[in-house]
Motif scaffolding. Structure first.
Motif, mmCIF file in Angstrom:
data_model
loop_
_atom_site.group_PDB
_atom_site.id
_atom_site.type_symbol
_atom_site.label_atom_id
_atom_site.label_comp_id
_atom_site.label_asym_id
_atom_site.label_seq_id
_atom_site.Cartn_x
_atom_site.Cartn_y
_atom_site.Cartn_z
ATOM 1 N N ASP A 1 -7.148 -4.615 -3.499
ATOM 2 C CA ASP A 1 -6.568 -5.525 -2.513
ATOM 3 C C ASP A 1 -7.351 -6.826 -2.627
ATOM 4 O O ASP A 1 -8.523 -6.899 -2.244
ATOM 5 C CB ASP A 1 -6.680 -4.952 -1.101
ATOM 6 N N GLU B 1 -2.835 -5.442 -5.046
ATOM 7 C CA GLU B 1 -2.159 -6.164 -3.964
ATOM 8 C C GLU B 1 -2.696 -7.596 -3.932
ATOM 9 O O GLU B 1 -3.852 -7.841 -4.241
ATOM 10 C CB GLU B 1 -2.427 -5.464 -2.624
ATOM 11 N N THR C 1 0.835 -1.208 0.000
ATOM 12 C CA THR C 1 0.000 0.000 0.000
ATOM 13 C C THR C 1 0.872 1.261 0.000
ATOM 14 O O THR C 1 0.555 2.242 -0.685
ATOM 15 C CB THR C 1 -0.958 -0.010 1.206
ATOM 16 N N SER D 1 -5.944 1.752 2.192
ATOM 17 C CA SER D 1 -5.993 0.352 1.799
ATOM 18 C C SER D 1 -7.418 -0.046 1.421
ATOM 19 O O SER D 1 -8.360 0.212 2.174
ATOM 20 C CB SER D 1 -5.506 -0.530 2.941
HETATM 21 MG MG LIG Z 1 -1.975 -3.177 1.692
#
Ligand SMILES: [Mg+2]
Ligand SMILES: Nc1ncnc2c1ncn2[C@@H]1O[C@H](COP(=O)(O)OP(=O)(O)OP(=O)(O)O)[C@@H](O)[C@H]1O
Length: 152
Positions: free
Chosen positions: A86, A113, A48, A66
């Motif tokens: 994410d 991510e 992040t 995030s």
């Molecule tokens: Mg992260």
């Protein structure tokens, strides 16, 4: 391998990792490319933080948080939207269809991510960012374009 994205660095704090993200952001901005950026690294590695640097260049002034609970955050202060994923909670590739993953990939620059969750859905011309925890606050960051370099 697409060498134009190659970055190899050891960072000693979050600021240096964010600066590495800015470096990749500048490469992307200057080439006008819209790559899919696949981030790999353990919990707390700094994925992040790295995206914060990317966004500083690609969507200046955006505050990066995030997207752990929202799955995707959109940053639209640059010429091309930046979509920050994410995928930690994605259990099966099927779930990607449910929120229009392909539309995001086609619609802007993506930074994801936990890209290991993508399996075969990883775009073939992705840029990989691997962040490895070393001693203390040190991180090893390796950035590679896995697609073929495009002729100008
Ligand atoms: Mg992260
Ligand atoms: N060299 C470094 N680079 C990046 N972050 C660092 C570094 N040293 C310490 N940190 C700290 O590590 C943490 C990294 O958090 P970050 O949320 O970016 O991790 P993440 O990889 O996104 O984790 P998650 O998988 O939980 O989303 C931050 O608290 C940051 O301050």
């Amino acid at each position: 391998m697409n060498e134009q994205y190659a970055i190899d660095i050891i960072t000693r704090n979050a600021e240096e990792t964010e600066a590495a993200g800015r470096r990749l952001g500048e490469i992307i901005r200057d080439t006008g490319a819209r790559p899919f950026i696949a981030l790999y690294g353990d919990l707390g590695a700094g994925k992040t933080v790295f995206v914060r640097g990317l966004a500083a260049i690609l969507s200046p002034g955006s505050r990066v948080k995030s997207p752990t609970y929202t799955l995707v955050n959109e940053y639209r202060r640059g010429p091309v939207p930046l979509f920050h994923f994410d995928l930690y909670r994605i259990a099966e590739e099927d779930e990607l269809d449910g929120f229009g993953f392909e539309d995001y990939v086609a619609g802007g620059i993506c930074a994801a991510e936990w890209s290991e969750r993508l399996g075969d859905s990883l775009p073939p011309d992705a840029v990989e960012v691997r962040i490895e925890k070393l001693e203390g606050d040190e991180r090893r960051i390796a950035v590679r374009g896995i697609g073929e370099e495009k002729e100008a």
